[in-house]
Design an enzyme around this catalytic site. Structure first.
Site, PDB file in Angstrom:
ATOM      1  N   CYS A  67       5.695  -1.916 -10.117  1.00 34.13           N
ATOM      2  CA  CYS A  67       5.984  -3.164  -9.051  1.00 34.13           C
ATOM      3  C   CYS A  67       6.395  -4.305 -10.522  1.00 34.13           C
ATOM      4  O   CYS A  67       4.865  -4.337 -11.074  1.00 34.13           O
ATOM      5  CB  CYS A  67       5.530  -3.343  -8.696  1.00 34.13           C
ATOM      6  SG  CYS A  67       5.928  -5.549  -7.558  1.00 34.13           S
ATOM      7  N   HIS A 117       8.830  -0.031   0.296  1.00 37.65           N
ATOM      8  CA  HIS A 117       8.334  -0.904  -1.333  1.00 37.65           C
ATOM      9  C   HIS A 117       8.812  -1.465  -1.106  1.00 37.65           C
ATOM     10  O   HIS A 117       8.166  -3.328  -0.864  1.00 37.65           O
ATOM     11  CB  HIS A 117       8.697   0.234  -2.708  1.00 37.65           C
ATOM     12  CG  HIS A 117       8.014  -0.484  -4.136  1.00 37.65           C
ATOM     13  ND1 HIS A 117       6.581  -0.065  -4.410  1.00 37.65           N
ATOM     14  CD2 HIS A 117       7.844  -2.080  -4.129  1.00 37.65           C
ATOM     15  CE1 HIS A 117       6.711  -1.319  -5.206  1.00 37.65           C
ATOM     16  NE2 HIS A 117       7.203  -2.408  -4.977  1.00 37.65           N
ATOM     17  N   GLU A 118       9.589  -1.897  -1.506  1.00 36.64           N
ATOM     18  CA  GLU A 118      10.756  -3.140  -1.150  1.00 36.64           C
ATOM     19  C   GLU A 118      11.090  -4.587  -0.176  1.00 36.64           C
ATOM     20  O   GLU A 118      10.472  -5.302   0.033  1.00 36.64           O
ATOM     21  CB  GLU A 118      12.430  -2.653  -1.315  1.00 36.64           C
ATOM     22  CG  GLU A 118      12.835  -2.255  -3.373  1.00 36.64           C
ATOM     23  CD  GLU A 118      11.956  -3.460  -4.096  1.00 36.64           C
ATOM     24  OE1 GLU A 118      11.616  -4.513  -4.024  1.00 36.64           O
ATOM     25  OE2 GLU A 118      11.173  -2.682  -5.699  1.00 36.64           O
ATOM     26  N   HIS A 125       7.615  -5.601  -0.312  1.00 27.93           N
ATOM     27  CA  HIS A 125       7.974  -7.496  -0.254  1.00 27.93           C
ATOM     28  C   HIS A 125       7.889  -8.155   1.162  1.00 27.93           C
ATOM     29  O   HIS A 125       7.616  -9.569   0.584  1.00 27.93           O
ATOM     30  CB  HIS A 125       8.732  -7.102  -1.360  1.00 27.93           C
ATOM     31  CG  HIS A 125       8.513  -6.878  -3.160  1.00 27.93           C
ATOM     32  ND1 HIS A 125       7.189  -7.636  -3.527  1.00 27.93           N
ATOM     33  CD2 HIS A 125       8.275  -5.634  -3.342  1.00 27.93           C
ATOM     34  CE1 HIS A 125       6.831  -6.414  -4.404  1.00 27.93           C
ATOM     35  NE2 HIS A 125       7.518  -5.467  -4.632  1.00 27.93           N
TER      36      HIS A 125
HETATM   37 NI    NI Z   1       7.613  -4.168  -6.177  1.00 35.07          NI
END
Ligand code: NI
Length: 191
Positions: free
Chosen positions: A102, A144-145, A148
C-alpha cells in the site's frame, strides 16, 4: 494536475470513515480537481490504486489503474477507473491469498485474503452509475481501495504476521513462489 503528498500509516486521517459524495458536489471543480490529483498521484507513485483519504480528503472516492506496473508485474491490466461512493458485495465464499502492499504503508508487504468474485456499484466522475462484477486480482484491488474509505488498511487483514516483509526481502525470499502461485491463479480466473 498535482501530485499530492501521500499520508502514511499512523496518520489518524487514514483511520476515519470517509463520507459519501453528493452528485452536486461531484460536479464541482474542487472535487473534479481532487480526482485529477488522485490519478496523478497514483501514477507518480506507480500505485495500482489510491483512495482520497490517502491524500487527506475524507471523501468516498478512489482511482484504480494497472498498466505496465513495476510494483505489480503479475497483475492483469485494469483501465483507469474512478469510483465514487463504491459498494462492494462478495458473490460467493471463494477467496485468494494475495501478497499486498500500500502506498500508505511504505516498504512493507503482507498476505491478505480477498474475495475472488465481487459485485461493485459506483458512480464514475460524471455521476453515471455502474453495476459490474470484478474477479480475481482485480476484485482484490477494488476491495483494497474500498477498505481505505472505511479507515481499513491491508495491515488489518494480514492473517499471518509472519508473511510481513519489506520489498527487498520479498524480492529475495518470497517473490518467486508468490509469482508462480498467483500467475497460476490469474490464468485460471482470467483477471
Ligand atoms: Ni492502499
Amino acid at each position: 494536475m498535482t501530485v499530492r503528498e501521500i499520508l502514511h500509516v499512523g496518520n489518524l486521517l487514514l483511520r476515519q470513515r470517509s463520507r459519501e459524495v453528493t452528485p452536486a458536489e461531484l460536479a464541482t471543480p474542487i472535487v473534479q480537481e481532487l480526482i485529477d490529483d488522485l490519478i496523478d498521484t497514483m501514477r507518480a507513485a506507480n500505485g495500482a490504486g489510491i483512495a482520497a483519504p490517502q491524500v487527506g480528503e475524507l471523501l468516498r472516492i478512489a482511482t484504480i489503474e494497472v498498466r505496465d506496473n513495476p510494483r505489480y508485474p503479475y497483475k492483469p491490466r485494469i483501465p483507469l477507473t474512478v469510483v465514487v461512493n463504491p459498494i462492494i458485495q462478495p458473490l460467493d465464499d471463494e477467496v485468494v491469498d494475495v501478497n499486498e502492499g500500500c502506498l500508505s504503508v511504505p516498504n512493507l508487504r503482507g498476505n491478505v485474503l480477498r474475495h475472488v468474485n465481487v459485485r461493485v456499484r459506483w458512480l464514475d466522475r460524471e455521476g453515471t452509475p455502474h453495476d459490474e462484477v470484478r474477479r480475481g486480482l482485480t476484485a482484490g484491488t477494488f476491495q483494497h481501495e474500498c477498505d481505505h474509505l472505511d479507515g481499513v488498511l491491508f495491515l488489518d487483514r494480514v492473517h499471518d504476521t509472519r508473511t510481513l516483509t519489506t520489498w527487498e526481502q520479498f524480492e529475495r525470499f518470497h517473490r518467486d513462489a508468490f509469482v508462480a502461485r498467483i500467475s497460476e491463479f490469474v490464468q485460471r480466473v482470467g483477471s
